[in-house]
Design a protein around this motif. Structure first.
Motif, mmCIF file in Angstrom:
data_model
loop_
_atom_site.group_PDB
_atom_site.id
_atom_site.type_symbol
_atom_site.label_atom_id
_atom_site.label_comp_id
_atom_site.label_asym_id
_atom_site.label_seq_id
_atom_site.Cartn_x
_atom_site.Cartn_y
_atom_site.Cartn_z
ATOM 1 N N VAL A 257 43.066 47.448 39.295
ATOM 2 C CA VAL A 257 43.367 48.654 38.519
ATOM 3 C C VAL A 257 42.240 48.853 37.519
ATOM 4 O O VAL A 257 42.067 48.055 36.591
ATOM 5 C CB VAL A 257 44.722 48.522 37.790
ATOM 6 C CG1 VAL A 257 45.004 49.784 36.983
ATOM 7 C CG2 VAL A 257 45.843 48.262 38.785
ATOM 8 N N HIS A 258 41.444 49.894 37.739
ATOM 9 C CA HIS A 258 40.299 50.191 36.886
ATOM 10 C C HIS A 258 40.755 51.076 35.730
ATOM 11 O O HIS A 258 41.388 52.118 35.946
ATOM 12 C CB HIS A 258 39.201 50.892 37.689
ATOM 13 C CG HIS A 258 38.653 50.044 38.810
ATOM 14 N ND1 HIS A 258 37.478 49.336 38.697
ATOM 15 C CD2 HIS A 258 39.136 49.796 40.046
ATOM 16 C CE1 HIS A 258 37.248 48.689 39.830
ATOM 17 N NE2 HIS A 258 38.243 48.952 40.665
ATOM 18 N N PRO B 242 35.714 46.905 30.763
ATOM 19 C CA PRO B 242 34.640 46.572 31.701
ATOM 20 C C PRO B 242 35.130 45.911 32.986
ATOM 21 O O PRO B 242 34.528 46.054 34.040
ATOM 22 C CB PRO B 242 33.755 45.609 30.897
ATOM 23 C CG PRO B 242 34.663 45.049 29.832
ATOM 24 C CD PRO B 242 35.626 46.149 29.500
ATOM 25 N N LYS B 243 36.262 45.172 32.904
ATOM 26 C CA LYS B 243 36.779 44.491 34.080
ATOM 27 C C LYS B 243 38.135 45.075 34.467
ATOM 28 O O LYS B 243 38.974 45.323 33.605
ATOM 29 C CB LYS B 243 36.931 42.994 33.813
ATOM 30 C CG LYS B 243 35.610 42.247 33.667
ATOM 31 C CD LYS B 243 35.856 40.754 33.518
ATOM 32 C CE LYS B 243 34.551 39.986 33.423
ATOM 33 N NZ LYS B 243 34.792 38.524 33.289
#
Length: 245
Positions: free
Chosen positions: A171-172, A177-178
């Motif tokens: 899940v962006h 950043p991650k």
């Protein structure tokens, strides 16, 4: 306070007695059974509602891991698991069967309570998510996502897109950043998301429609990331595309 009904399963009498004593001294836990084998416990699991199982792994006839796999195929609500074992190399197996936590023997009450509190918090989240909203209540604008042994509440507006990777989903998120990695399926998340805000455009991608920066006939772009539209989803995507033109 959510009362969590639970059972303890361990073939070692001393270990079983210790876990039961810990359960009985914890206000939000209710002990409804104690079993010295996984086979005995299985009958109880199918005959009464149980929220949580404190489960030993190394047992004769049927191991804790094997019992967990049987429970996973049970229809309806399935109890959650906290494994209790003397062997730390079972941690990965515990994660694969979606255990809430993992207690390494010998453990004390403080360690037990930490795991039990995590289970209670999980149950409260599930109960709140399942409760029907009142007529005056606003529509929920967030998603509950399990990441390792924790439950995250993620605002829809913070999600950029979701990427399916076999047994996992990335899940962006905005300003992160991650991505978050969850042991679940893209289909499972798709069923929980509002169609007005999210669309599946590829067997491996669900996108937040509000986060799209650019669009073509065969792809979309979100924060510099180009995501393809597969043939299977082109018809639904074309209907959405017509709103842009």
């Amino acid at each position: 306070m959510t009362l969590v009904s639970c059972i303890a399963v361990d073939d070692e009498p001393l270990a079983l007695g210790l876990v039961c004593s810990f359960i009985e001294k914890t206000p939000f836990l209710k002990l409804v059974g104690r079993y010295s084998s996984a086979v005995e416990a299985l009958e109880a699991i199918h005959s009464q509602p149980i929220d949580l199982i404190f489960l030993d792994i190394q047992m004769p006839d049927l191991t804790g891991i094997e019992l967990a796999r049987v429970i996973d195929k049970k229809e309806g609500k399935t109890p959650k698991l906290i494994f209790t074992t003397a062997f730390n190399h079972f941690a990965l197996e515990g994660y694969k069967v979606d255990a809430l936590d993992y207690l390494l023997k010998p453990f004390n009450y403080e360690e037990f309570l930490r795991a039990a509190t995590k289970a209670q918090a999980y149950m409260e989240l599930v109960h709140r998510a399942a409760a029907p909203p009142s007529p005056q209540a606003p529509t929920e604008e967030y998603l509950y996502l399990k990441v390792e042994y924790q439950m995250y509440r993620i605002l829809y507006d913070d999600i950029l897109y979701m990427e399916g990777l076999k047994d996992y989903v990335k899940v962006h998120l905005k300003n992160e950043p991650k991505p978050l990695l969850s042991l679940t399926s893209l289909k499972s998340l798709e069923d929980k998301l509002p169609e007005s805000k999210f669309m599946r455009i590829h067997r491996s991608y669900i996108v937040n429609l509000d986060q799209i920066n650019a669009i073509t006939k065969n792809s979309i772009q979100i924060q510099g990331q180009t995501i393809p539209v597969s043939e299977q989803y082109k018809e639904a995507f074309s209907q959405f595309l017509s709103k842009w033109l």
